[in-house]
Design an enzyme around this catalytic site. Sequence first.
Site, PDB file in Angstrom:
ATOM      1  N   MET A  99     192.499 -74.792   5.449  1.00 37.26           N
ATOM      2  CA  MET A  99     193.373 -74.983   4.291  1.00 37.26           C
ATOM      3  C   MET A  99     192.690 -75.641   3.091  1.00 37.26           C
ATOM      4  O   MET A  99     193.355 -76.254   2.269  1.00 37.26           O
ATOM      5  CB  MET A  99     194.610 -75.799   4.702  1.00 37.26           C
ATOM      6  N   ASN A 116     187.369 -64.607   5.543  1.00 38.86           N
ATOM      7  CA  ASN A 116     188.677 -65.264   5.603  1.00 38.86           C
ATOM      8  C   ASN A 116     189.734 -64.226   5.953  1.00 38.86           C
ATOM      9  O   ASN A 116     189.564 -63.038   5.671  1.00 38.86           O
ATOM     10  CB  ASN A 116     189.017 -65.888   4.250  1.00 38.86           C
ATOM     11  N   HIS A 118     193.857 -63.417   5.369  1.00 36.30           N
ATOM     12  CA  HIS A 118     194.974 -63.816   4.497  1.00 36.30           C
ATOM     13  C   HIS A 118     196.190 -62.952   4.830  1.00 36.30           C
ATOM     14  O   HIS A 118     196.060 -61.731   4.981  1.00 36.30           O
ATOM     15  CB  HIS A 118     194.572 -63.633   3.031  1.00 36.30           C
ATOM     16  N   ASP A 154     190.958 -66.131  -2.719  1.00 35.45           N
ATOM     17  CA  ASP A 154     191.451 -64.960  -1.978  1.00 35.45           C
ATOM     18  C   ASP A 154     191.138 -63.634  -2.672  1.00 35.45           C
ATOM     19  O   ASP A 154     191.879 -62.662  -2.521  1.00 35.45           O
ATOM     20  CB  ASP A 154     192.976 -65.076  -1.757  1.00 35.45           C
TER      21      ASP A 154
HETATM   22  C1  GRF Z   1     197.282 -67.196   9.204  1.00 32.13           C
HETATM   23  O1  GRF Z   1     198.481 -66.613   8.786  1.00 32.13           O
HETATM   24  C2  GRF Z   1     196.156 -66.795   8.291  1.00 32.13           C
HETATM   25  O2  GRF Z   1     196.284 -65.519   7.766  1.00 32.13           O
HETATM   26  C3  GRF Z   1     196.255 -67.817   7.191  1.00 32.13           C
HETATM   27  O3  GRF Z   1     196.626 -69.016   7.829  1.00 32.13           O
HETATM   28  C4  GRF Z   1     197.307 -68.709   9.048  1.00 32.13           C
HETATM   29  C5  GRF Z   1     196.539 -69.406  10.127  1.00 32.13           C
HETATM   30  O4  GRF Z   1     197.170 -69.303  11.375  1.00 32.13           O
HETATM   31  N1  GRF Z   1     195.030 -67.912   6.454  1.00 32.13           N
HETATM   32  P1  GRF Z   1     196.381 -69.730  12.690  1.00 32.13           P
HETATM   33  O5  GRF Z   1     195.940 -71.175  12.480  1.00 32.13           O
HETATM   34  O6  GRF Z   1     195.211 -68.815  12.837  1.00 32.13           O
HETATM   35  O7  GRF Z   1     197.361 -69.609  13.797  1.00 32.13           O
END
Ligand code: GRF
Length: 216
Positions: A99, A116, A118, A154
């Site tokens: 994040m 990444n 998304h 992104d």
């Molecule tokens: C996912 O929806 C991903 O696309 C986004 O953050 C979320 C992460 O989920 N970037 P997780 O931690 O992999 O369960």
Amino acid sequence: MSTVVNTARPARLGILISGRGSNMVALAEAVHEGRIPNAEISVVVSDQANAAGLAKAKERGIETLVIERRRRTRAEHDREIAEALRARNIDLICLAGYMRILSSEFIDAYRGRILNIHPSLLPAFPGLDAQKQALEHGVKWTGCTVHFVDETLDSGPIILQRVVPVDEGDTVESLSARILIEEHQLYPEAVALVLENILGLSAGQPMTEAFEFTES
Ligand code: GRF
């Protein structure tokens, strides 16, 4: 006489997380099942000490590191992460629910080697709450995207996408869950594709560090 010494080794992946880690688990399972050939997950790094994904990585015998930002600048924080990755000879970095925005120094050091995932069909709905943005916009189709990370948010080059329908009566939760199922398929496919095409790997052809020496 000249002999080629082949020190073949699997590609080494480093995964950065901040939370749940379900995409990290999907990547670990794909490596385990050979859907990402000739690769290993060498380390999972979290910037959050309480990320649920850390325990899931440990359960799978993967090394975990917590590298918190504390009061440091973004660049200082990223430098510690980069050093940890470099010390482990990481070839490819997968952001999986990480994040934080990465510093330009970090991106530059690993250019073309950071991926990444998304939860939207980029370039639609970048940034936070992509599923909520899609619902609010009223789109009938959304999905997920795996892309290279560059200095834009992104917006780096797209590797693979999958389309997911938005159903009548969808909530953020129901739509997110439907997209997540596709994310777990898409990310391993994209990583395998990148390893094959960018790092020159393919099934049955492990990463080689071949060098020559001369026997007297
Ligand atoms: C996912 O929806 C991903 O696309 C986004 O953050 C979320 C992460 O989920 N970037 P997780 O931690 O992999 O369960």
